[in-house]
Design a protein around this motif. Sequence first.
Motif: not given
Length: 329
Positions: A251-264
Motif C-alpha cells: 500500500s506504500e511506494d518504495s523509496p529508491d534506496f540510493c542514499k541513507p535515510n533513517r526514516k525509511t
Amino acid sequence: MVMDPMLICKKSRRLRGKLTHICNKEPALLKEITKGLQIGTRECQYQFRNRRWNCTTVRRSLKKILLRDTRETSFMNAIAAAGVTYAITRACTMGGLVQCSCEKMIANGNHIGKIAHRSGNRRTNIPTEGEWEWGGCGDNINYGFKKSREFMDAPYRKRSDIKTLVKLHNSDAGRLAVKNFMRTICKCHGLSGSCTVRTCWRKMPAFREVGNRLKESFDGAAKVIPGNDGHSYITEGLTIKPPERFDLIYSEDSPDFCKPNRKTGSLGTVGRQCNSTSPGVDGCEILCCGRGYDTRIVKEKINCQCRFKWCCEVSCNTCIVRKSVNSCR
C-alpha cells in the motif's frame, strides 16, 4: 516478530488462546519457528543480493522496513511465513516434533487423487496409470501451515486496518507458495526392478523454488488502497486485476534506496560492489544510482595445477590471481 519471534512470547501475559499455549508449552515448536525465520531471511538475501535493497539484517534498517508497507515489506512477510511453514513441516517429517509426524493417507491412490482434485489442492504429477498407493513419509504441510498461521497471524486477527490486512494476505501468500506446489514422489516395487506397484507420497518443493516464486510475485505485486467499508482493500487502479490469494500486495511506494535515510530504513548503496558490464539491476549504472563507481585491483589465492595421485590424493599449487572490483561511490 520477524526480527525476534521470542518477543511475542515475552508479551504472552497479554495474549490468549493457542499463541499463549505455543509460547508456554511448546519450546520445540518455537525453536523450529526461529529456524524458519532464519531460512526465510537467508532466501531473502539471496533473491535481493544484487539489488539496491539487499534484504539487510542491520537492525535499525530492518525495523524501519517492516514498519512500512512497501513491496519489500510484502516480500519479507511472505518469505518469513513460508520459512516458518517449511521448517515446521520438515521437523514433523524428521521426527523433531512430538506433536506431529508424517502425513498419513489411508486409502488407495485413485480415491485420494479425486479428493485432492475436488478440494482444490494442487497435487502435481499424481500417477494416472498402473497400480499405486499412498505411503512412505509424506510432508505434513497442513500442520506446518496451521502452526505458522497460529503463531504469526494471531496478534493481528482482530484488527482490520489496511496494513494488517496486507500483512495477513502476504503471509498467507508465502505459505501457499509452499503448500500449492507440493510434489508427488513415487518409488517402484516389483520383481527384477519392474514397476508393477508404486508407493507415492507428497514432498515440499526446494525452498529456492519457493523463493523464486515469491520473487516473481514481488515483481508483479499490486498496490492496494482501503475499501469503502473499512474492512477490506481494493487495487489502486481500476484496470488492475484484483489480486489472488498467492499474489503479493502493498500500500506504500518504495523509496529508491540510493542514499541513507533513517526514516525509511535505507542504508544507501555507497561501497556496494557492482558489475560494470551488466545492464541489469546489479550493473553499476543502476546500483550506484548514477553516482559512478571506483575500481580497484585485488589479489586472491586459488588452487591451481591440481594433480591426482594414486591412490587417492589430489595435490594443488597455490596461485595468485588479480581481478578488478567495482564499488559504488
